[in-house]
Design an enzyme around this catalytic site. Sequence first.
Site, mmCIF file in Angstrom:
data_model
loop_
_atom_site.group_PDB
_atom_site.id
_atom_site.type_symbol
_atom_site.label_atom_id
_atom_site.label_comp_id
_atom_site.label_asym_id
_atom_site.label_seq_id
_atom_site.Cartn_x
_atom_site.Cartn_y
_atom_site.Cartn_z
ATOM 1 N N ASP A 79 0.848 -1.190 0.000
ATOM 2 C CA ASP A 79 0.000 0.000 0.000
ATOM 3 C C ASP A 79 0.881 1.237 0.000
ATOM 4 O OD1 ASP A 79 -2.913 0.867 0.256
ATOM 5 O OD2 ASP A 79 -1.907 2.147 1.703
HETATM 6 N N1 LIG Z 1 3.498 3.389 -12.557
HETATM 7 C C1 LIG Z 1 3.526 4.119 -11.411
HETATM 8 N N2 LIG Z 1 2.616 3.824 -10.420
HETATM 9 C C2 LIG Z 1 2.682 4.574 -9.289
HETATM 10 C C3 LIG Z 1 3.611 5.611 -9.100
HETATM 11 N N3 LIG Z 1 3.388 6.151 -7.862
HETATM 12 C C4 LIG Z 1 2.355 5.463 -7.309
HETATM 13 N N4 LIG Z 1 1.946 4.495 -8.156
HETATM 14 C C5 LIG Z 1 0.855 3.539 -7.970
HETATM 15 O O1 LIG Z 1 -0.170 4.156 -7.221
HETATM 16 C C6 LIG Z 1 -0.914 3.119 -6.584
HETATM 17 C C7 LIG Z 1 -1.047 3.480 -5.106
HETATM 18 O O2 LIG Z 1 -2.303 3.067 -4.680
HETATM 19 P P1 LIG Z 1 -2.510 1.796 -3.694
HETATM 20 O O3 LIG Z 1 -3.806 1.988 -3.030
HETATM 21 O O4 LIG Z 1 -1.285 1.574 -2.864
HETATM 22 O O5 LIG Z 1 -2.563 0.528 -4.662
HETATM 23 P P2 LIG Z 1 -3.666 0.163 -5.742
HETATM 24 O O6 LIG Z 1 -3.205 0.643 -7.086
HETATM 25 O O7 LIG Z 1 -5.022 0.574 -5.309
HETATM 26 O O8 LIG Z 1 -3.586 -1.428 -5.805
HETATM 27 P P3 LIG Z 1 -3.762 -2.460 -4.585
HETATM 28 O O9 LIG Z 1 -2.391 -2.966 -4.270
HETATM 29 O O10 LIG Z 1 -4.649 -3.539 -5.181
HETATM 30 O O11 LIG Z 1 -4.408 -1.721 -3.455
HETATM 31 C C8 LIG Z 1 -0.122 1.822 -6.736
HETATM 32 O O12 LIG Z 1 -0.663 1.021 -7.779
HETATM 33 C C9 LIG Z 1 1.258 2.331 -7.125
HETATM 34 O O13 LIG Z 1 1.978 1.384 -7.880
HETATM 35 C C10 LIG Z 1 4.536 5.886 -10.168
HETATM 36 O O14 LIG Z 1 5.374 6.793 -10.099
HETATM 37 N N5 LIG Z 1 4.462 5.102 -11.275
#
Ligand SMILES: Nc1nc2c(ncn2[C@@H]2O[C@H](COP(=O)(O)OP(=O)(O)OP(=O)(O)O)[C@@H](O)[C@H]2O)c(=O)[nH]1
Length: 202
Positions: A79
């Site tokens: 997360d």
């Molecule tokens: N490609 C990319 N993704 C990013 C970057 N910064 C943050 N993220 C993405 O932002 C999202 C953060 O949200 P979370 O709630 O942690 O994760 P999510 O996408 O909802 O996916 P889950 O693990 O299923 O909860 C993650 O998928 C990270 O990989 C970046 O610089 N590049």
Amino acid sequence: MTIWCGVQPLILASQSLARRELLANAGITFDAVPADIDERGIQQKSGLKAPGEIAALLAERKAAFISLRHPGRYVLGADQILALGDRMFSKPVGREQAAEQLAILAGRTHELHSALAVVCDGATLFSNVSVAHMTMRKLDDVAINAYLDAAGDKVMTSVGAYQLEGLGVHLFELIEGDHFTILGLPLLPLLSFLRGEEMIAI
Ligand SMILES: Nc1nc2c(ncn2[C@@H]2O[C@H](COP(=O)(O)OP(=O)(O)OP(=O)(O)O)[C@@H](O)[C@H]2O)c(=O)[nH]1
């Protein structure tokens, strides 16, 4: 030669494309099984205020949720929380909210708190929280809209409305922290743990 030497593939309890790519590029054999939990509800019930602690709790809950449905498997949850002072941001919903969020972050330094947990049969075997500090350029509405026009809807998949490895790089004047932490998965501590478990060959 395969890098992965675990008896079974790792399970990634995530929908995140970035996390899947990071593991795949590192040669980790895994199955992706998104954990459909109520993140905001868990956060509110926890009463936690520190972004790193919230991210750690959510990573662990995602991994535990999937672990209990896949006995004997190593399950990785993750997360990421964006913090600006005592404000916390999650993924923007729609372009307007992304623009509003970027206007708040512009000209300031925010933190990305990225947490992971590895759980097996409900027991947490490893956890890590890493932080990166992101100093965004001063951006006016014209620059923000030009960025959003160019970057498109993909920005909604990231907490900060940017993909650093893509057009998001244009938003920053200083980045302090680990690249993988910024993308949402502290990969180096994870690989060190998996190496200790003799699940990776190099
Ligand atoms: N490609 C990319 N993704 C990013 C970057 N910064 C943050 N993220 C993405 O932002 C999202 C953060 O949200 P979370 O709630 O942690 O994760 P999510 O996408 O909802 O996916 P889950 O693990 O299923 O909860 C993650 O998928 C990270 O990989 C970046 O610089 N590049």
